[in-house]
Each structure stands twice: as structure tokens, then as C-alpha cells.
Design a protein around this motif. Structure first.
Motif, PDB file in Angstrom:
ATOM      1  N   LEU A  45      50.755  60.787  96.627  1.00  0.00           N
ATOM      2  CA  LEU A  45      49.827  61.895  96.392  1.00  0.00           C
ATOM      3  C   LEU A  45      49.467  62.039  94.911  1.00  0.00           C
ATOM      4  CD1 LEU A  45      51.327  64.613  98.774  1.00  0.00           C
ATOM      5  CD2 LEU A  45      49.411  63.076  99.208  1.00  0.00           C
ATOM      6  N   ARG A 103      49.342  64.481 106.406  1.00  0.00           N
ATOM      7  CA  ARG A 103      49.524  65.922 106.189  1.00  0.00           C
ATOM      8  C   ARG A 103      49.574  66.234 104.699  1.00  0.00           C
ATOM      9  NH1 ARG A 103      52.348  64.826 110.868  1.00  0.00           N
ATOM     10  NH2 ARG A 103      51.712  66.122 112.653  1.00  0.00           N
ATOM     11  N   GLY A 104      50.220  65.358 103.941  1.00  0.00           N
ATOM     12  CA  GLY A 104      50.289  65.557 102.492  1.00  0.00           C
ATOM     13  C   GLY A 104      48.917  65.466 101.844  1.00  0.00           C
ATOM     14  N   ASP A 121      42.479  69.378 112.515  1.00  0.00           N
ATOM     15  CA  ASP A 121      41.881  69.774 111.244  1.00  0.00           C
ATOM     16  C   ASP A 121      40.494  69.147 111.201  1.00  0.00           C
ATOM     17  OD1 ASP A 121      41.131  69.761 108.391  1.00  0.00           O
ATOM     18  OD2 ASP A 121      43.207  70.385 108.020  1.00  0.00           O
ATOM     19  N   LEU A 139      46.000  66.046 103.283  1.00  0.00           N
ATOM     20  CA  LEU A 139      45.205  67.212 103.686  1.00  0.00           C
ATOM     21  C   LEU A 139      45.561  68.459 102.875  1.00  0.00           C
ATOM     22  CD1 LEU A 139      45.164  66.712 107.560  1.00  0.00           C
ATOM     23  CD2 LEU A 139      43.200  66.555 106.018  1.00  0.00           C
ATOM     24  N   LYS A 140      46.806  68.560 102.455  1.00  0.00           N
ATOM     25  CA  LYS A 140      47.225  69.701 101.646  1.00  0.00           C
ATOM     26  C   LYS A 140      46.635  69.648 100.244  1.00  0.00           C
ATOM     27  CE  LYS A 140      51.614  70.732 103.980  1.00  0.00           C
ATOM     28  NZ  LYS A 140      53.096  70.736 103.842  1.00  0.00           N
ATOM     29  N   LYS A 141      46.333  68.435  99.769  1.00  0.00           N
ATOM     30  CA  LYS A 141      45.851  68.284  98.392  1.00  0.00           C
ATOM     31  C   LYS A 141      44.329  68.274  98.276  1.00  0.00           C
ATOM     32  CE  LYS A 141      47.738  66.605  94.972  1.00  0.00           C
ATOM     33  NZ  LYS A 141      48.245  65.831  93.829  1.00  0.00           N
ATOM     34  N   ARG A 196      38.770  68.285 108.854  1.00  0.00           N
ATOM     35  CA  ARG A 196      38.577  67.330 107.762  1.00  0.00           C
ATOM     36  C   ARG A 196      39.070  65.931 108.096  1.00  0.00           C
ATOM     37  NH1 ARG A 196      41.932  70.141 103.269  1.00  0.00           N
ATOM     38  NH2 ARG A 196      43.242  70.439 105.130  1.00  0.00           N
ATOM     39  N   SER A 222      40.311  69.327  99.148  1.00  0.00           N
ATOM     40  CA  SER A 222      39.628  70.598  99.381  1.00  0.00           C
ATOM     41  C   SER A 222      39.007  70.631 100.780  1.00  0.00           C
ATOM     42  CB  SER A 222      38.519  70.792  98.338  1.00  0.00           C
ATOM     43  OG  SER A 222      37.443  69.900  98.607  1.00  0.00           O
ATOM     44  N   ASN A 223      38.345  71.727 101.085  1.00  0.00           N
ATOM     45  CA  ASN A 223      37.642  71.850 102.365  1.00  0.00           C
ATOM     46  C   ASN A 223      36.457  70.886 102.451  1.00  0.00           C
ATOM     47  OD1 ASN A 223      39.316  73.836 103.404  1.00  0.00           O
ATOM     48  ND2 ASN A 223      38.138  75.498 102.460  1.00  0.00           N
TER      49      ASN A 223
END
Length: 296
Positions: free
Chosen positions: A14, A37-38, A66, A40-42, A68, A44-45
Motif C-alpha cells: 500500500l 480491502r487494503g 463496493d 479500497l481503504k486507501k 469501486r 478515494s470514492n
């Protein structure tokens, strides 16, 4: 039921992969979804993640809801054509690509998949269950010469003939993982290399990796990041030489001034190995090597 595991080198991936939170990223080996998942957490939308996995059960059991993320149940060897059919604008506009090579924790820990020496089950080892060739098929049908070839190339055994001869003499009695383990009665390191050779042949893993590496150049935009986690020397040598030369043959080509014509930045290229802290949290990291490079 979802299958979770701790992804290898998550923080390092990441840190280096995500430099544009609005960018397009590709996880070529979704598996249990840890790296996805990592990511997607970093991001943006406005960011997007495209996830590939040839194992339909990995996606079904671990799918992330999700907007995205987009899933493709396919081998990453066909990544360029799949993305071209999906949206041509993705080509040459990808901010980062990652691959966590080898067998996923889900596959190893599912006995009926036949990947592990810990469980007694039919020798299968297919990552894509729609394919016909299994490890059992190889054991039952391959010639002496073909067995020698895969054990020498993919298991890196110095004397593959002894292994091949023993299999040929006993092949009618070999059906399960434990049958193979009992036949050789050898140490874990030997058996791991034996299973590795069969698995690589079943899934044509080295050729798939070569195709991914070649196509990555045409997918990444300038400044885009390529991160590969490998677990044995065959993969790592290929990745290392590709990063250095920009081609799968590892041949360094230079211009008339002696400058390397590789499309990757030499100064950015990094090699990250496991440490004791990582291994204590995740024993899958023991043999893992992460290599990261950036397109010029």
C-alpha cells in the motif's frame, strides 16, 4: 462464509502502490481479498479497483460489495484483452498493478483442492476448476521425459530421473496427496518442491507470469507502479530480470550512449524481504519476496 487471512506485505504494498487516490488499480490475484480491502481503504470514492482471480470459488466466498471494485473471474494472463473488451480507456491509464503469486490461503486450507501435504485428498491442484489437467492427470499420463522436465525446471531437482522413475513404477497406486507423500517418505522441503513442480505445471504458472509482465507495460501509465510478491526462485528471478531489463528474457538493451532502454526506473526499483515480525504474524511470509518498480 467468507475466508479471511492476513495478506503478505500489506503495509509495504500500500505504501508504494497507492500514489494517486483517484487512480485505477489492478489486483491480479484477488484470492481472499486481503490486499483488495487494503487498496479500497486507501483510494478515494473516485478511485477504481479491478480484481482478477481464476478461481471462481475465491471470488464467490470473498466478494467485496463496493461500487469501486469490478471483478473478473479470469486468469491474469489474458488481462490486456479482457480490459480492452471492458473499457479501452483503461489501457495505459492504470496507476498500479499488483500480484501476490502462488497459492492462496483459501486454496491451501481447502482439503479437497489437493494443494497441501497436510490433508489426504485427490491430487488436484487446479486453481481454475474448469480446466481439465490436474496433478493426478500428470502423475497418471506423463512420460518419463515429461516428468523429468517439470521436476527439473519447476522443482529444481538435480536428479529428477530418480523421482520420475519411482512415480512411473508406482503410478497406478498414486491417487491422493498422502499416496505421494508415503511414496517418497522424504522431508518437508523435498515434498514442498515436488508439489510445487506439479502445481506449476497444472496451472502453467510461469508462462502466465511472463504474459502478465509483458502486458503490464502497456497497461501502466507513466509513473505507474508494478508490485509483485513471489514465493520461489523461479518467479523471483523472472520478475527481477524483467524489472532490470524491461523484457522477460532479461536481456539489457542500451542506446548508443549506453543508457538502459528498460521502461522501468532503476533507482525506484526495490526488493523487500520478510522480517521476523512479519513471519511471527503470518508464516506465509517466510519465503515471500516483494519487488516494486515504476514505469518511466
Amino acid at each position: 462464509m467468507k475466508y479471511f487471512h492476513k495478506p503478505v506485505f500489506l503495509a509495504e504494498v500500500l505504501e508504494h502502490l497507492i500514489y494517486d487516490i483517484n487512480g485505477i488499480y489492478i489486483d491480479t490475484t484477488f484470492g481472499s481479498g486481503g490486499h483488495a480491502r487494503g487498496i479500497l481503504k486507501k483510494i478515494s470514492n473516485k478511485g477504481k479497483l479491478i480484481a482478477f482471480d481464476q478461481d471462481q470459488f475465491s471470488i464467490l466466498k470473498n466478494k467485496i460489495c463496493d461500487k469501486r471494485i469490478i471483478f473478473f473471474n479470469a486468469n491474469f494472463r489474458n488481462i490486456k484483452q479482457i480490459l480492452k473488451d471492458y473499457n479501452k480507456q483503461v489501457l495505459k491509464n492504470v496507476s498500479g498493478i499488483m500480484a501476490d503469486l502462488g497459492v492462496s490461503s483459501y486454496q491451501i486450507d481447502t482439503p479437497q483442492r489437493g494443494f497441501s501435504i497436510r490433508f489426504n485428498n485427490i491430487l488436484d491442484m487446479r486453481m481454475d476448476l474448469s480446466k481439465n489437467k490436474s496433478a493426478l492427470n500428470i502423475i497418471k499420463t506423463y512420460s518419463f521425459e515429461n516428468l523429468n522436465n517439470i521436476f527439473y525446471k519447476y522443482g529444481e531437482f538435480k536428479n529428477p530421473k530418480r523421482i520420475s522413475r519411482k512415480i512411473l513404477l508406482n503410478r497406478k497406486f498414486i491417487n491422493t496427496t498422502f499416496d505421494l507423500v508415503k511414496l517418497f517418505k522424504n522431508n518437508i522441503k523435498f515434498l514442498s518442491r515436488l508439489f510445487q513442480a506439479l502445481r506449476i505445471e497444472v496451472n502453467d504458472e510461469i508462462n502466465a507470469l511472463k504474459k502478465l509482465l509483458k502486458q503490464s507495460i502497456n497497461l501502466l501509465k507513466p509513473g505507474g507502479i508494478l508490485a509483485i510478491i513471489s514465493y520461489h526462485s523461479l518467479e523471483d528471478r523472472l520478475v527481477k530480470n524483467f524489472f532490470k531489463s524491461g523484457n522477460i528474457h532479461g536481456i539489457i538493451r542500451s542506446d548508443n550512449k549506453g543508457n538502459n532502454l528498460s521502461q522501468f526506473k532503476k533507482r525506484f526499483t526495490k526488493r523487500i524481504c520478510h522480517d521476523k515480525k512479519e513471519i511471527s504474524k503470518n508464516n506465509r511470509a517466510t519465503s515471500a519476496i516483494l519487488r516494486i518498480t515504476q514505469k518511466i
